[in-house]
Scaffold this active site. Structure first.
Site, mmCIF file in Angstrom:
data_model
loop_
_atom_site.group_PDB
_atom_site.id
_atom_site.type_symbol
_atom_site.label_atom_id
_atom_site.label_comp_id
_atom_site.label_asym_id
_atom_site.label_seq_id
_atom_site.Cartn_x
_atom_site.Cartn_y
_atom_site.Cartn_z
ATOM 1 C CD1 TRP A 29 -2.085 -2.292 1.648
ATOM 2 C CD2 TRP A 29 -2.967 -1.215 -0.110
ATOM 3 N NE1 TRP A 29 -3.074 -3.087 1.106
ATOM 4 C CE2 TRP A 29 -3.627 -2.451 0.036
ATOM 5 C CE3 TRP A 29 -3.350 -0.376 -1.157
ATOM 6 C CZ2 TRP A 29 -4.650 -2.865 -0.830
ATOM 7 C CZ3 TRP A 29 -4.361 -0.772 -2.013
ATOM 8 C CH2 TRP A 29 -5.004 -2.004 -1.844
ATOM 9 C CG ASP B 124 -3.618 4.379 3.427
ATOM 10 O OD1 ASP B 124 -4.761 4.247 3.923
ATOM 11 O OD2 ASP B 124 -3.226 3.702 2.452
ATOM 12 C CE LYS C 100 -8.396 -2.512 2.822
ATOM 13 N NZ LYS C 100 -8.341 -3.886 2.332
#
Lengths: 361, 361
Positions: free
Chosen positions: B103, B171, B195
């Site tokens: 990510w 993030d 999530k």
């Protein structure tokens, strides 16, 4: 459960009842998986089946030819306003737009960020009450952009202009899948779902391969490039799963109802009923759009006074006819009668408007 | 309705059952409006109430201070990967990133599009199995970006680094609202909902006023600029209404369960149970992450052979324990145990893993 109202909102808008009932059923247990449709992985075969079916239904119902890709993206049509010129821009070639109202204006504003914009025609001279069909094409343009339906003015391109050799780009957010279109004229067509397709949160982009090639030749942020979404089947990142799923259910409903030829007949009939009522009201109701440009999706009209308009909206609401107030920027009244608005809803509205006129004229 | 499974997918992921039940109830008739929550106008007071409550709950539960704006945007965190450097970039100042895995890598790639990127630290030397906490800050950077939890490697910044005078951008897609954070260190924190918050289709951006000012001083496409979304209350265009609504229901559930202090305790306990099982398995299960960097959200582990891993995933599935396969890029196994995964789910998994070891060691 309360009584279901007739919802004339301009978007988010009414959805097919059958699709909502099916979604309700799947909300705790999707197809026997023991998970909600909101909980399953987008990489699971169960969700891939949703994506595949939704895409196949758009292709079938809209008769999208080979050579066009169908993408499901987040961010709304407003995001496409800047993604389109960024993807499709060509050095030394201007962007051509037809200016028909608020939505065209918003698209034009974003294109200016990426190069020269030429507005080939505008109906601003008459407060955006018509579609300017006569204009001089610019054969050098990177593309020609039109807004096929303007929800605020209530005007619609019932047939698309011939763009010549210039790719035609169509913002069909508010009349998507409401009538068959001539794909030989179209290079890219896009639509936010929340008017004529499904719930808010997903945008469909149908793009011809040669325009994807323009994107592929450029250096673009990953999420901007149409090439990314073509190559990854709209799953470079997690897509808006539930909006896609509910759109799929609405597409199934559209197919069962006979697809676009049937839907076009129905939409003509629904709009015709309201416009005839307006035209035969001896001026009590006044249509906003010029007759040759009247939208089948958003019927805009005025009453003799703003006071009467307010009264009409309020009394309609009390009768279960919701969302009839015109857009705040223009006032008046507006009945949005997309695919999922039933003929019964439109008939009930027409009956109410006749009675309102009798009581208030 | 079939039996509800335990869903260990990395995202979209399990949601609070109570929130799903409430959403199911509203799917045909939202709060007595006679419309689905998917059909009401985003400009209606009914939807504005949803937006306001969702925003207020994020602020309350996360203890977000005054001076930070909470935005609800489409396009996913992957879209923020390029919006962040575009909004926050400052001429002559590099973007600083810490590289912790897939990510972080994706975020770094997009930033390069808008200027020079300095990777201040990376755990690539050990296959991204740890969080590189020691690094030389760059006081000239426009910001410092970290990925607070990497779902693929299963590593997490359990406390954030001190960024000095450089704005820290986080993030937090995969550990959003899973433990309290120190806002005095943070300038911008963002997370895709799917999530730890709600269903796919919406991204929360929490951004400090001075960074919005950077955006305001620039010429940016309307949908890119944080200033647009601050000024319009995340409703410049139609927001992803249903994902916001279901997130709001999940936030209510989180509040009822005692908010973040309670959730952090629960998450520690859930993760602790699995890591203890791994550590006491005499090497049958091997944790992937270094112990000091173990994620409380994604527990990644290996078995002695890939064949046993496949068998374990299949047998777990037969027992209603779904989604335990590791990410395709790294293999192995992964149990994602976000906020909404119940202790009972984790205990059932632990029991199964113990039995599997006994039968296969």
């Amino acid at each position: 459960m309360g009584k279901r109202v007739f919802n004339f909102y301009a978007g988010p808008a009414t959805l097919p009842l059958k699709a909502l009932k099916e979604a309700k059923k799947d909300l705790l247990d999707f197809r026997g998986t023991g998970m909600s449709v909101c909980e399953i992985s987008h990489r699971s075969k169960d969700f891939q089946a949703v994506m595949d079916e939704a895409t196949a239904l758009v292709r079938e119902l809209y008769a999208v030819p080979e050579g066009f890709h169908i993408l499901w993206l987040g961010g709304g049509a407003s995001t496409q306003f800047f993604h389109i010129p960024w993807n499709l821009g060509v050095e030394g070639r201007p962007f051509a737009y037809i200016h028909t109202g608020s939505w065209a204006k918003a698209a034009i504003k974003e294109a200016k960020f990426f190069g020269e914009v030429k507005v080939l025609a505008s109906s601003e001279d008459a407060n955006f009450s018509y579609v300017p069909r006569r204009f001089e094409p610019d054969p050098n343009a990177a593309y020609l952009h039109i807004t096929s339906n303007e929800t605020i003015g209530g005007i619609e391109w019932l047939s698309f202009p011939d763009p010549g050799d210039v790719p035609l780009v169509v913002d069909a957010s508010s009349d998507f899948l409401s009538h068959p279109v001539d794909w030989s004229k179209i290079a890219l067509l896009y639509a936010g779902a929340q008017k004529n397709l499904g719930p808010a949160g997903v945008t469909v982009v149908i793009v011809r391969e040669d325009l994807v090639a323009r994107a592929r030749a450029k250096s673009l942020p990953t999420m901007v490039s149409y090439a990314t979404h073509v190559d990854k089947g709209s799953m470079h990142n997690t897509p808006p799963c539930f909006p896609i799923y509910l759109s799929m259910l609405a597409l199934r409903d559209l197919k069962e109802k006979g697809g676009l030829p049937s839907m076009e007949r129905l939409n003509k009939r629904k709009a015709g009923l309201l416009y005839r009522l307006i035209d035969s009201s001896n001026g009590f109701y006044r249509g906003v759009a010029r007759k040759d440009s009247r939208s089948r999706m958003n019927v805009t009209f005025r009453l003799p006074t703003e006071e009467l308009e307010g009264k009409c909206v309020a009394e309609a609401k009390a009768r279960g006819l919701i969302g009839l107030k015109g857009h705040r920027s223009v006032g008046g009244m507006r009945a949005s009668i997309y695919n999922a608005m039933t003929p019964k809803g439109v008939k009930t509205l027409a009956q109410f408007l006749r009675e309102f006129q009798l009581a208030n004229a």
